[in-house]
Design an enzyme around this catalytic site. Sequence first.
Site, short mmCIF file in Angstrom:
data_model
loop_
_atom_site.label_atom_id
_atom_site.label_comp_id
_atom_site.label_asym_id
_atom_site.label_seq_id
_atom_site.Cartn_x
_atom_site.Cartn_y
_atom_site.Cartn_z
N THR A 45 0.84 -1.44 -0.11
CA THR A 45 -0.04 -0.02 0.04
C THR A 45 0.87 1.18 0.01
O THR A 45 2.10 1.33 0.54
CB THR A 45 -0.92 0.03 1.17
OG1 THR A 45 -0.25 -0.20 2.53
CG2 THR A 45 -1.95 -1.07 1.18
N GLU A 90 -5.64 -5.19 5.11
CA GLU A 90 -5.58 -6.08 3.69
C GLU A 90 -7.22 -5.86 3.06
O GLU A 90 -7.56 -6.73 2.27
CB GLU A 90 -5.76 -7.68 4.19
CG GLU A 90 -4.71 -8.17 5.02
CD GLU A 90 -3.02 -7.99 4.30
OE1 GLU A 90 -3.20 -7.96 2.96
OE2 GLU A 90 -2.21 -7.82 4.77
#
Length: 706
Positions: free
Chosen positions: A166, A458
């Site tokens: 990310t 996640e």
Amino acid sequence: MASTLDQKQATGNQNSWDSLLPDFPKGPLCRYRNRASFNWKEMAVLVDGEDIIQLKNRIFSALESDPLFAHHPGEDLCREKYQELTFLRCKRLFEYDFLTQQEIMENPSRIFSMVLCVGMYDWSVSLQFFLHCAVFAGPIMSASKRFAHVVNQVFSMEIFGCFALTELSHGTNAKGIRTTATFDRSTQEFIINTPDFEAAKFWVGNMGKHATHAVLYAQLYTPDGQCEGLHSFLVQIRDTKTLLPMPGVMVGDIGKKIGQNGLDNGFAMFHNVRIPKENILNIAGDVTAEGKYSSSVKDVKERFSAALGSLSTGRIMITAISATNLKLAIAIAIRFSAARRQFGPTDGEEIPVLEYQTQQWRLLPYLAAAYALDYFSKSLFENFIEFYAGVLTKQRSQRQADLGREIHALSAASKPLSSWTAQQAAQECREACGGHGYLAMNRLGEIRNDNDPNCTYEGDNNVLLQQTSTYLMSWMNCIRNKAPFESPLGTINILQDYHHILGRKFTAISVEDCMDSSVPLAAYKWLVCYLLRESDLKLSKEKQAGRSSFEARNNCQVYYCRTLAIAFMEQTVLQRYHDYTHGPNIPSALQPVLKNLSALYGLWSLSKHLAVLYQGGYVSGEQPGRFIQDAILELCCRLKDDAVALVDVLAPPDFILNSPIGKASGELYKNMWGEILQGSKVLSRPSWWAEFCTNKPVIGRLRSRL
């Protein structure tokens, strides 16, 4: 003769159970333990198995005996000290060698159990360990054999890893990742670059202070400027001898979080950082020395899924972590409720608050959910191991591809279901324990805060549900064309009977009829088919109205696709637990209580969908809704005397649970009082006492003059 043999076998079993699981101390909870309809030790062996119980005992005993893991009541560590302690504890886990590298590779379910065991003590330690030796090491092990030496370095802690996907401006939308890896043909290197601060790797666990290497995701560019999509690379970010950043790398800590502050989440930016060509983790594709891209996975979507295959590992693990938080919270609240006495039928008699219907209704459905979700998370992990074995052996069969899609859909919905259930349970348990539940020492606040990121890590829960609903909607063409279909794990096989199921109605004619989980299971099958039909119709209407595909999908989420994904997941969890509890391998002494748990979980979950059941015509009139509600209350009543024994199965030892009101003895006030008096400076006057005594408020001085 037969009865004598049975008696000897029962005695042998009891001796075996006693050696694995010690008896609890005498105390207020004995009242309920003596009422239980089953042997809690037999249940524990059924739920975990002797092998896992032995592993748990080794871990729990080691942590309790080690001064490094000692609790310090009332002491608030600063963040840096907490992170240091977390790393030292993580390092100690490797020194204990609870599981060898060989054991982990041969039986991955054991590391699954180990992570959950340590997490019961402290999730920061557990997750740091898991991120390093599973999330970081997993993609490396999935790549070619040339990384074997790196895997050895991981397990010897010569290097310490993180998983860098990310970015500051991109999280769940992994396709939008903007970090680049451009192949330089002249030097046979990839050049890693961060285009701007919004593309900085962000929220990366272990990166903040001490990770030396990262599995880093970047858009792969060939020398001709062609982007081949997201791929992973092994990148060194810190010097292993000094922990200083490598040239071209800016790396740091993102700051204090709501919980899990022992785990250091970090950021990193890369300025033309060069890595060897061999450092591409060639799971999805590779580049030749001439700079030509090649991949055995021709479909772009499948290639993207292969590159991010390890995300399912994280989601499945979060499903289990959330279920573990649920077990911790409900163990504390039920033990408290069984020992806490308030009010009663007469002025001179107070009764345990667990005897009150409201307390049972608030807590016991979460106990049922803990059992159902625990079983499901274990079974889903076993499914994933089957899939992962195919990945490691480079299987390219249609079944392998279908299995990957199905596990992706299941993990994308099980994480929201499990994390939201744990989140709601932790809050309900906190409130159910009254003011004592608000005391930090009793740990419910910590459990709630440490569970909170599970709703986001996640993948944001609501976004993940879209992935599951998209998977379900993809079967509509088969349904319309009446073409045969099935999935490897069978979770969508109910849709084979789609048209027939939609014609069914609620058939129970009494509360007693509802007392088996087959009733909510039948209702769920109808609900999934109905919501699938309604979602498909809604999507068609949106497209007919001229909306783009993106707009149409966006307008179908609330009340349609989102609810479809949740209902499908609840149905899947219930189906597996129903089949398990009604199966031939359950000892007869345990089957009644397990069937009650299955029925309660099913009815309680289904009750949240009553409006849709009425709206779609599956039920009508006043009776069905009342039957379901009355059955929930009746099941709570039936399970009330078994509740303490049921949480005895789930709860870790007192040292690990670390909650005075949740201790196995049930001595609430004695345990709390002892903890309070151990606190630092509890009885001393404040350091600012002179300020109080010498500086009276202005209003006080005025009054003295008057």
